[in-house]
Design a protein around this motif. Sequence first.
Motif, PDB file in Angstrom:
ATOM      1  N   CYS A   1     -10.126 -14.899 -30.077  1.00 27.39           N
ATOM      2  CA  CYS A   1     -10.776 -15.365 -29.053  1.00 27.39           C
ATOM      3  C   CYS A   1      -9.886 -15.512 -27.841  1.00 27.39           C
ATOM      4  O   CYS A   1      -8.596 -15.934 -28.042  1.00 27.39           O
ATOM      5  N   GLN A   2     -10.228 -15.000 -26.827  1.00 29.00           N
ATOM      6  CA  GLN A   2      -9.068 -15.145 -25.596  1.00 29.00           C
ATOM      7  C   GLN A   2      -9.907 -15.445 -24.203  1.00 29.00           C
ATOM      8  O   GLN A   2     -11.206 -15.003 -24.213  1.00 29.00           O
ATOM      9  N   VAL A   3      -9.412 -15.923 -23.127  1.00 26.48           N
ATOM     10  CA  VAL A   3     -10.139 -15.917 -21.778  1.00 26.48           C
ATOM     11  C   VAL A   3     -10.353 -14.523 -21.358  1.00 26.48           C
ATOM     12  O   VAL A   3      -9.764 -13.554 -21.699  1.00 26.48           O
ATOM     13  N   MET A   4     -11.455 -14.584 -20.464  1.00 23.41           N
ATOM     14  CA  MET A   4     -12.048 -13.134 -20.263  1.00 23.41           C
ATOM     15  C   MET A   4     -11.986 -13.203 -18.750  1.00 23.41           C
ATOM     16  O   MET A   4     -11.865 -12.239 -18.126  1.00 23.41           O
ATOM     17  N   ALA A   5     -12.206 -14.294 -17.945  1.00 21.92           N
ATOM     18  CA  ALA A   5     -12.444 -14.043 -16.524  1.00 21.92           C
ATOM     19  C   ALA A   5     -11.026 -13.789 -15.703  1.00 21.92           C
ATOM     20  O   ALA A   5      -9.920 -14.303 -16.061  1.00 21.92           O
ATOM     21  N   GLN A   6     -11.238 -13.131 -14.771  1.00 20.23           N
ATOM     22  CA  GLN A   6     -10.231 -12.731 -13.876  1.00 20.23           C
ATOM     23  C   GLN A   6     -10.598 -13.152 -12.360  1.00 20.23           C
ATOM     24  O   GLN A   6     -11.900 -13.084 -11.945  1.00 20.23           O
ATOM     25  N   PRO A   7      -9.554 -13.657 -11.650  1.00 25.18           N
ATOM     26  CA  PRO A   7     -10.182 -14.214 -10.357  1.00 25.18           C
ATOM     27  C   PRO A   7     -10.707 -13.393  -9.391  1.00 25.18           C
ATOM     28  O   PRO A   7     -11.595 -13.544  -8.559  1.00 25.18           O
ATOM     29  N   GLU A   8     -10.685 -11.692  -9.464  1.00 29.65           N
ATOM     30  CA  GLU A   8     -11.151 -10.707  -8.789  1.00 29.65           C
ATOM     31  C   GLU A   8     -12.697 -10.638  -9.000  1.00 29.65           C
ATOM     32  O   GLU A   8     -13.348 -10.359  -8.431  1.00 29.65           O
ATOM     33  N   THR A   9     -12.983 -10.717 -10.243  1.00 27.00           N
ATOM     34  CA  THR A   9     -14.221 -10.323 -10.756  1.00 27.00           C
ATOM     35  C   THR A   9     -15.050 -11.857 -11.074  1.00 27.00           C
ATOM     36  O   THR A   9     -16.366 -11.610 -11.071  1.00 27.00           O
ATOM     37  N   MET A  10     -14.360 -12.662 -11.211  1.00 21.15           N
ATOM     38  CA  MET A  10     -15.164 -13.986 -11.659  1.00 21.15           C
ATOM     39  C   MET A  10     -14.649 -15.289 -10.677  1.00 21.15           C
ATOM     40  O   MET A  10     -14.077 -16.115 -11.485  1.00 21.15           O
ATOM     41  N   PRO A  11     -14.407 -15.294  -9.554  1.00 20.68           N
ATOM     42  CA  PRO A  11     -13.871 -16.274  -8.895  1.00 20.68           C
ATOM     43  C   PRO A  11     -14.520 -17.805  -9.120  1.00 20.68           C
ATOM     44  O   PRO A  11     -13.647 -18.765  -9.117  1.00 20.68           O
ATOM     45  N   GLY A  12     -15.598 -17.878  -9.562  1.00 18.07           N
ATOM     46  CA  GLY A  12     -16.285 -19.008  -9.863  1.00 18.07           C
ATOM     47  C   GLY A  12     -15.537 -19.799 -10.911  1.00 18.07           C
ATOM     48  O   GLY A  12     -15.679 -21.011 -11.403  1.00 18.07           O
ATOM     49  N   ALA A  13     -14.893 -18.922 -11.880  1.00 16.21           N
ATOM     50  CA  ALA A  13     -14.203 -19.676 -13.149  1.00 16.21           C
ATOM     51  C   ALA A  13     -12.893 -20.197 -12.724  1.00 16.21           C
ATOM     52  O   ALA A  13     -12.180 -20.561 -13.614  1.00 16.21           O
ATOM     53  N   PHE A  14     -12.400 -20.326 -11.520  1.00 18.65           N
ATOM     54  CA  PHE A  14     -11.284 -20.907 -11.073  1.00 18.65           C
ATOM     55  C   PHE A  14     -11.473 -21.686 -10.043  1.00 18.65           C
ATOM     56  O   PHE A  14     -12.437 -21.914  -9.195  1.00 18.65           O
ATOM     57  N   TYR A  15     -10.882 -22.867  -9.796  1.00 19.12           N
ATOM     58  CA  TYR A  15     -10.455 -23.702  -8.615  1.00 19.12           C
ATOM     59  C   TYR A  15      -9.070 -23.668  -8.168  1.00 19.12           C
ATOM     60  O   TYR A  15      -8.162 -24.056  -8.905  1.00 19.12           O
ATOM     61  N   GLN A  16      -8.991 -23.009  -7.062  1.00 21.11           N
ATOM     62  CA  GLN A  16      -7.530 -22.527  -6.597  1.00 21.11           C
ATOM     63  C   GLN A  16      -6.810 -21.858  -7.553  1.00 21.11           C
ATOM     64  O   GLN A  16      -7.251 -20.778  -7.867  1.00 21.11           O
ATOM     65  N   ARG A  17      -5.800 -22.179  -7.980  1.00 15.96           N
ATOM     66  CA  ARG A  17      -4.872 -21.520  -9.078  1.00 15.96           C
ATOM     67  C   ARG A  17      -5.367 -22.062 -10.425  1.00 15.96           C
ATOM     68  O   ARG A  17      -4.802 -21.282 -11.544  1.00 15.96           O
ATOM     69  N   TYR A  18      -6.310 -22.816 -10.713  1.00 15.93           N
ATOM     70  CA  TYR A  18      -6.481 -23.350 -12.115  1.00 15.93           C
ATOM     71  C   TYR A  18      -7.593 -22.640 -12.731  1.00 15.93           C
ATOM     72  O   TYR A  18      -8.754 -22.538 -12.037  1.00 15.93           O
ATOM     73  N   ARG A  19      -7.492 -22.073 -13.782  1.00  9.75           N
ATOM     74  CA  ARG A  19      -8.790 -21.549 -14.698  1.00  9.75           C
ATOM     75  C   ARG A  19      -9.567 -22.864 -15.359  1.00  9.75           C
ATOM     76  O   ARG A  19      -8.823 -23.766 -15.731  1.00  9.75           O
ATOM     77  N   LEU A  20     -10.724 -22.906 -15.040  1.00 11.13           N
ATOM     78  CA  LEU A  20     -11.392 -23.927 -15.390  1.00 11.13           C
ATOM     79  C   LEU A  20     -12.001 -23.984 -16.843  1.00 11.13           C
ATOM     80  O   LEU A  20     -12.514 -22.645 -17.289  1.00 11.13           O
ATOM     81  N   MET A  21     -11.688 -24.866 -17.654  1.00  8.49           N
ATOM     82  CA  MET A  21     -11.963 -24.912 -18.999  1.00  8.49           C
ATOM     83  C   MET A  21     -12.595 -26.229 -19.433  1.00  8.49           C
ATOM     84  O   MET A  21     -12.450 -27.218 -18.692  1.00  8.49           O
ATOM     85  N   ALA A  22     -13.151 -26.327 -20.561  1.00  2.38           N
ATOM     86  CA  ALA A  22     -13.843 -27.564 -20.968  1.00  2.38           C
ATOM     87  C   ALA A  22     -13.644 -27.735 -22.795  1.00  2.38           C
ATOM     88  O   ALA A  22     -13.744 -26.813 -23.364  1.00  2.38           O
ATOM     89  N   ILE A  23     -13.525 -28.835 -23.091  1.00  2.00           N
ATOM     90  CA  ILE A  23     -13.590 -29.170 -24.232  1.00  2.00           C
ATOM     91  C   ILE A  23     -14.586 -30.293 -24.582  1.00  2.00           C
ATOM     92  O   ILE A  23     -14.818 -31.100 -24.068  1.00  2.00           O
ATOM     93  N   ASP A  24     -15.501 -29.845 -25.669  1.00  2.00           N
ATOM     94  CA  ASP A  24     -16.407 -30.508 -25.962  1.00  2.00           C
ATOM     95  C   ASP A  24     -17.021 -30.369 -27.325  1.00  2.00           C
ATOM     96  O   ASP A  24     -16.765 -29.449 -28.161  1.00  2.00           O
ATOM     97  N   GLY A  25     -17.699 -31.428 -28.114  1.00  2.00           N
ATOM     98  CA  GLY A  25     -18.100 -31.202 -29.283  1.00  2.00           C
ATOM     99  C   GLY A  25     -19.557 -31.183 -29.576  1.00  2.00           C
ATOM    100  O   GLY A  25     -20.312 -31.699 -28.756  1.00  2.00           O
ATOM    101  N   THR A  26     -20.151 -30.720 -30.756  1.00  2.00           N
ATOM    102  CA  THR A  26     -21.462 -30.676 -30.908  1.00  2.00           C
ATOM    103  C   THR A  26     -21.596 -30.654 -32.251  1.00  2.00           C
ATOM    104  O   THR A  26     -20.842 -30.351 -33.250  1.00  2.00           O
ATOM    105  N   LEU A  27     -22.840 -30.882 -32.906  1.00  2.00           N
ATOM    106  CA  LEU A  27     -23.144 -30.833 -34.362  1.00  2.00           C
ATOM    107  C   LEU A  27     -24.271 -29.861 -34.809  1.00  2.00           C
ATOM    108  O   LEU A  27     -25.101 -29.624 -33.845  1.00  2.00           O
ATOM    109  N   PHE A  28     -24.035 -28.971 -35.804  1.00  2.00           N
ATOM    110  CA  PHE A  28     -24.733 -28.064 -36.279  1.00  2.00           C
ATOM    111  C   PHE A  28     -25.487 -28.333 -37.501  1.00  2.00           C
ATOM    112  O   PHE A  28     -24.633 -28.838 -38.399  1.00  2.00           O
TER     113      PHE A  28
END
Length: 171
Positions: A1-28
Amino acid sequence: CQVMAQPETMPGAFYQRYRLMAIDGTLFNTPDTPKNRAAFGGSSNQYGPGAYPQVRCVALSECGSHAVVGLQISRYDESEVHGAHRLLEQVGANMLVMVDAGITSGGFLKGVRARGAHALGALEAGVWEHLEEQRRLADGSVLAKVRPGSARGIKYPLKGDLWVRIISYRI
């Protein structure tokens, strides 16, 4: 698994120089078999066990692409806090990692900073108001120093002081 977004093609995946990530849990839910019950456990109440055994998954995801770049799988009864700490090794420099209030702690924030990243998480109302060393910044946020407390019984204690910026809001 790896990050996919690039600033040129998906600018909404970034805030300034930061790549936006999230950690969350769920149950299956898993199929109700004796092996799954033994391996994963599940919920219960005064009337007995829940309908299905459940697997707890904690994911590190890229917000823009929704790509899961890290995953921890554990038993139902293991807190998502443990999975979040195990995912720290996959956090990279210049990421802004967003987390739930249940994951936000001094030890976790220090771990994120050690990786060259930043974290954004919720706190219970009033928690920060009791910190001794703090100052209000021009934008209304507060810069506060969090000091280590008693580490007795704490699995991920804060080691050393940590300056945090606190942004208050009302919904």
